[in-house]
Design a protein around this motif. Sequence first.
Motif, PDB file in Angstrom:
ATOM      1  N   GLU A  70       0.946  -1.148  -0.121  1.00 53.93           N
ATOM      2  CA  GLU A  70      -0.074   0.038  -0.016  1.00 53.93           C
ATOM      3  C   GLU A  70       0.822   1.356   0.029  1.00 53.93           C
ATOM      4  OE1 GLU A  70      -0.377   2.570   2.660  1.00 53.93           O
ATOM      5  OE2 GLU A  70       1.210   1.556   3.625  1.00 53.93           O
ATOM      6  N   GLU A 117       0.417   5.995  -0.062  1.00 55.46           N
ATOM      7  CA  GLU A 117      -0.485   6.923  -0.227  1.00 55.46           C
ATOM      8  C   GLU A 117       0.409   8.338  -0.461  1.00 55.46           C
ATOM      9  OE1 GLU A 117      -4.251   8.925  -0.560  1.00 55.46           O
ATOM     10  OE2 GLU A 117      -3.698   6.498  -0.320  1.00 55.46           O
ATOM     11  N   VAL A 148       0.300  11.550   0.857  1.00 55.24           N
ATOM     12  CA  VAL A 148      -0.668  12.220   1.901  1.00 55.24           C
ATOM     13  C   VAL A 148      -0.579  13.812   1.637  1.00 55.24           C
ATOM     14  CG1 VAL A 148      -0.847  12.386   4.790  1.00 55.24           C
ATOM     15  CG2 VAL A 148      -0.118  10.260   3.518  1.00 55.24           C
ATOM     16  N   ASP A 152      -1.404   5.003   7.126  1.00 56.05           N
ATOM     17  CA  ASP A 152      -2.443   6.109   6.997  1.00 56.05           C
ATOM     18  C   ASP A 152      -3.864   5.143   6.935  1.00 56.05           C
ATOM     19  OD1 ASP A 152      -3.601   6.684   4.198  1.00 56.05           O
ATOM     20  OD2 ASP A 152      -1.527   5.587   4.342  1.00 56.05           O
ATOM     21  N   LYS A 212      -6.211   5.130   4.696  1.00 55.90           N
ATOM     22  CA  LYS A 212      -6.695   4.654   3.497  1.00 55.90           C
ATOM     23  C   LYS A 212      -5.628   3.199   3.293  1.00 55.90           C
ATOM     24  CE  LYS A 212      -7.966   8.576   0.712  1.00 55.90           C
ATOM     25  NZ  LYS A 212      -7.659   9.289  -0.347  1.00 55.90           N
ATOM     26  N   GLY A 213      -4.314   3.366   3.783  1.00 61.35           N
ATOM     27  CA  GLY A 213      -3.425   2.444   3.481  1.00 61.35           C
ATOM     28  C   GLY A 213      -4.051   1.075   4.461  1.00 61.35           C
TER      29      GLY A 213
END
Length: 189
Positions: free
Chosen positions: A70, A72, A74, A102, A104-105
């Motif tokens: 994963e 992101e 950020v 994070d 979403k991850g």
Amino acid sequence: MGKLIIFSAPSGSGKSTIINWLMGHSELRLAFSISCTSRPPRGTERHGVEYFFLTPEEFRQRIAAGEFLEYEEVYHDRFYGTLRQQVQAQLQRGDNVVLDVDVKGACRIKQQFGHEALSLFINPPSIDELRRRLEGRATDSPEVIESRLARAAYELTFAPKFDHVIVNDQLPRAQQEALAIIKQFLDQQ
């Protein structure tokens, strides 16, 4: 085969303090997954210890190569990600891998691993307390703190997607709650 324990929280929630305390419990067989980031080191952080520090370009190259479980972006040019190969090697050794990612991850990893992953969200008692903690760190400019607080409001909306939400209003209680939840998870077959 080990299991995954995923932590996520707004910056300043006490997540790292709780994780570091849990790492001292050898009976849990925890191994920390070191994330990659494109931000510069803070304070005494060292490459390969707290994070693998990459330039934004190096990060993009690894994304293109499919090396992340994963990742992101950020903030603009501020990437965070988890290396797939590192996590898989740790799991195969029988380690229970702790991920600090994070929101979403965390949701992406939980989707991929299902019941083999436990997701924990560390909630600050309030936004005002979060502001006090971030200012007390004295590591970020006022602009960065405001940006982190705005992001925190967004991240708090993800809490219901996690297996457990732990409110860190009293650190010893939050630590014990996390320990009990993790022990129960690891005891499940």
